[in-house]
Enzyme design. Structure first.
Site, PDB file in Angstrom:
ATOM      1  N   ASP A 111       8.371   6.214  13.948  1.00 30.49           N
ATOM      2  CA  ASP A 111       8.955   5.243  14.862  1.00 30.49           C
ATOM      3  C   ASP A 111      10.401   4.884  14.518  1.00 30.49           C
ATOM      4  OD1 ASP A 111       8.182   3.959  12.553  1.00 30.49           O
ATOM      5  OD2 ASP A 111       6.747   2.616  13.522  1.00 30.49           O
ATOM      6  N   ASP A 153       0.850  -1.191   0.000  1.00 34.86           N
ATOM      7  CA  ASP A 153       0.000   0.000   0.000  1.00 34.86           C
ATOM      8  C   ASP A 153       0.887   1.243   0.000  1.00 34.86           C
ATOM      9  OD1 ASP A 153       0.890   0.195   2.700  1.00 34.86           O
ATOM     10  OD2 ASP A 153      -0.806  -1.024   3.348  1.00 34.86           O
ATOM     11  N   ASP A 168       1.064   5.248   1.463  1.00 30.68           N
ATOM     12  CA  ASP A 168       0.554   6.261   2.381  1.00 30.68           C
ATOM     13  C   ASP A 168       1.086   7.629   1.983  1.00 30.68           C
ATOM     14  OD1 ASP A 168      -0.726   4.257   3.797  1.00 30.68           O
ATOM     15  OD2 ASP A 168       0.937   4.005   5.207  1.00 30.68           O
TER      16      ASP A 168
END
Length: 459
Positions: free
Chosen positions: A153, A71, A73
């Protein structure tokens, strides 16, 4: 509180400098032909409307590694409400952090506004909230691309592809870490894990999936902070376990989860049984994960239910024997009670949806029915909608238990000798006789036989 946050951010910046490194179009191998058409539509429209628009995170990371992302983003300077104004096919989701989902049929492009720092909250639209353990509860704080990179992160996820000039921008040494195959957490590891304990699971997943080595400072606090996963909603952990174990590297992921003490937080019943010195169930789980990894590599269908049935088989067998020995129950009643108890406890940690837990029960129950081979039972079992899953489960058990080998071989031969159509009737529907007509064909009206004319008696 604001002073503490500023000190914390200073520590994070000292640990990993966030100065960006920019690769121009001729310095990287990412091509727009590798990016989905729908993601490009979103990027172009945001850019045309005057907003900053970047492909971000795992999509950029995978493209740089020569992998095809699952996917794409998008990160932008536009707020979720502004994104919704630009796209009629957009819906806003999320409480912890507000996101915009732009829908193209089944394809969903996730659009996130650049995140900012918690202490810079000064209006009621940007809300941040933390629990007493330091976990972020709400995080609707917007900022710049530099602040957004700092809030990510891992360094290998702090990568941005700029649709305006087709450059790649890397923060926090992310490009160097990716080249060195190193997984490094941005900021102070203990603080970041407390903010979101799922990051510990993500560290294991990225390490196993991408072949990255977790850095010493990133892995150091994991074992001590593993119990924080109990604060994560069970529904979220279900989604995370799917990503962990059904990505094609399930066996390696399992070994790392055990190494860092995370497996016991996800599957406490199973860890308890294995902790009693019964390593047979650990071997069984490894067999199931190896089988699943092989099927994924061959593009064969896999179902989470089969894996959950394997992960929880140890507790079910153990509890069944305890009910038989201590409660004086018959084996079947003890088995059904054990299955209910194990699933009931597990869903409090990892919320297995009913559509999967019902299949788990079917697989387990078939293990009790497969040894019964007299009369017409084998033929009826072949017609069971979940027979194949139950049979495959039996094959795995037979690899560890020689006593089951004869039973597994018998069912293998029986299927060859008695091939059946795999087009099963709908669940709950009554089976029709073998000579019944196909329901898809219209029934022909029955013709009445002609009656013979009555003979007239001679006068």
């Amino acid at each position: 509180m604001a002073g503490f946050c500023k000190k914390l951010l200073t520590r994070q910046q000292e640990a990993l400098p966030l100065q960006p490194v920019v690769l121009t179009r001729d310095q990287h191998g990412i091509s727009r032909q590798q990016i989905s058409e729908n993601a490009l539509k979103v990027l172009y429209r945001l850019n045309k409307a005057g907003f900053d628009a970047y492909l971000v995170g795992g999509g950029v990371r995978d493209l740089l590694l020569g992998r095809q992302p699952k996917d794409f983003d998008v990160a932008t300077s536009a707020t979720p409400e502004q994104v919704k104004q630009l796209f009629s096919n957009c819906r806003l989701v999320g409480r912890r952090f507000r996101l915009a989902h732009v829908l193209f049929g089944r394809d969903v492009i996730e659009v996130a506004t650049f995140r900012g720092h918690h202490h810079q909250v000064n209006n009621n639209k940007n809300i941040s909230s933390q629990s007493s353990e330091g976990m972020l509860l709400r995080d609707n704080v917007y900022g710049t691309i530099e602040e957004d990179a700092e809030r990510r992160d891992f360094t290998v996820n702090a990568l941005y592809y700029n649709i305006a000039d087709f450059s790649v921008v890397g923060f926090a040494n992310g490009l160097k870490d990716l080249e060195a195959r190193r997984l490094e957490l941005i900021g102070d590891p203990e603080t970041r894990y407390r903010e979101d304990p799922v990051r510990m699971i993500r560290a294991v997943r990225f390490s196993a999936k991408l072949g990255l080595t977790i850095s010493p400072r990133t892995e150091a606090p994991i074992q001590a902070l593993a119990p924080l996963l109990s604060d994560i909603p069970a529904a979220r952990l279900f989604e995370e376990t799917l990503k962990l174990l059904l990505a094609g590297q399930g066996l390696e992921t399992y070994h790392q989860l055990q190494h860092y003490g995370l497996f016991a937080q996800l599957f406490p019943e199973t860890a308890e049984v294995m902790g009693q010195g019964n390593n047979r169930y650990g071997h069984f789980i490894e067999l199931a994960l190896t089988n699943t990894d092989e099927r994924i590599a061959q593009d064969m269908r896999v179902t989470p239910a089969f894996l959950y049935a394997a992960l929880l088989w140890g507790p079910v067998e153990t509890r069944t024997q305890e009910f038989v020995n201590e409660g004086g129950l018959g084996y079947y009643d003890a088995f059904m009670l054990a299955a209910d108890e194990v699933l009931g406890r597990q869903v409090k940690t990892v919320a297995i949806p009913r559509r999967f837990s019902s299949v788990v029960r079917d697989i387990w129950q078939l293990q009790e029915r497969l040894p019964k081979r007299n009369g017409k039972r084998p033929h009826r079992l072949l017609e069971h909608p979940k027979f194949r899953a139950g049979y495959d489960f039996l094959l795995l058990r037979a690899e560890l238990d020689p006593r089951l080998k004869e039973l597994a071989d018998w069912w293998t031969d029986f299927q060859v000798a008695n091939p059946v159509s795999r087009q099963q009737p709908a669940r709950g529907a009554q089976e029709r006789p073998a000579n019944a007509a196909n329901e898809s064909e219209p029934r022909k009206p029955r013709k009445r036989p002609r009656r013979r004319p009555r003979r007239r008696k001679d006068a």
